[in-house]
Design a protein around this motif. Structure first.
Motif: not given
Lengths: 113, 116
Positions: A34-37, A46-49, A58-61, A73-75
């Motif tokens: 998951w990446y953020r832009q 953001l994450f590697v699964l 991580e925090g609220r994610l 899923t990204l909650h």
């Protein structure tokens, strides 16, 4: 055909609410990112699964992976304005002797105060 | 760690001109990737280097596109005889990898190409 589909593509929500972004992929893979832009900015990892049932927070994610369902899923919990961005999932797929990242189209998230 | 840097940030040119972009990866990263991203889409893979060797090229990459990484450090992406459809953000990423090991890719801010 290798496909990575994100749902929804656009999401507008209020601060404090919870929501989930879905990422489906069409073939077997053992790794999902998951990446953020932010607008006009670089992609931030953001994450590697790495395995079935993997969950990272991580925090609220919080991100999870179900390799059998080919679904991640990204909650987002209690959203805050700073989380407004476009979120991409990308799946590591084997192509001949190398791996390539196949990307979803992104989910544009707008969080209103 | 100064991150991945790309130059220029923006390029505006007339159709038919040649353009060249540069990418400087994170110094210890041996893998370098080029992607193209259009508005509302995810990055689309173009090509990949391990050290100075170009190991993979997308079938979408026409013969007008060429990439080099001559000393295994910085890379250039050249587009010859640009067309309207080449207008996009061109992203470079680098990662550290050995064998089949795969680390997350770190992206630069991209070069936005506009064809008039």
């Amino acid at each position: 055909e290798l496909k990575v589909e994100q749902n929804p593509l656009f999401l507008s929500m209020q601060e404090g609410k919870n929501y989930t972004i879905y990422c489906n992929y069409s073939t077997t893979s053992d790794r999902l990112y998951w990446y953020r832009q932010d607008p006009g900015k670089s992609l931030e990892s953001l994450f590697v699964l790495l395995s079935n049932g993997a969950v990272k927070q991580e925090g609220r994610l919080m991100a999870s992976l179900d390799t059998k369902a080919r679904l991640s899923t990204l909650h987002i919990t209690a959203a805050v304005h700073d989380l407004s961005a476009t979120y991409f999932c990308a799946v590591d797929m084997r192509m001949d002797s190398n791996y390539q990242l196949i990307w979803g189209a992104g989910t544009k998230l707008i969080i209103k105060p | 760690d100064t991150g991945v840097s790309q130059d220029p940030r923006h390029k505006i040119t007339k159709r038919g001109q040649n353009v060249t972009f540069r990418c400087d990866p994170i110094s210890e990263h041996n893998r370098l990737y080029w992607y193209r991203q259009t508005l509302g889409q995810g990055p689309e893979f173009l090509t990949y280097f391990q050290n100075e060797a170009q190991l993979e090229k997308s079938r979408l990459l026409s013969d007008r596109f060429s990439a080099e990484r001559p000393k295994g450090s910085f890379s250039t992406l050249e587009i010859q005889r640009t067309e309207q459809g080449d207008s996009a953000m061109y992203l470079c990423a680098s990662s550290l990898g050995t064998g089949q090991g795969r680390q997350p890719q770190h992206f630069g801010d991209g070069t936005r190409l506009s064809i008039l």
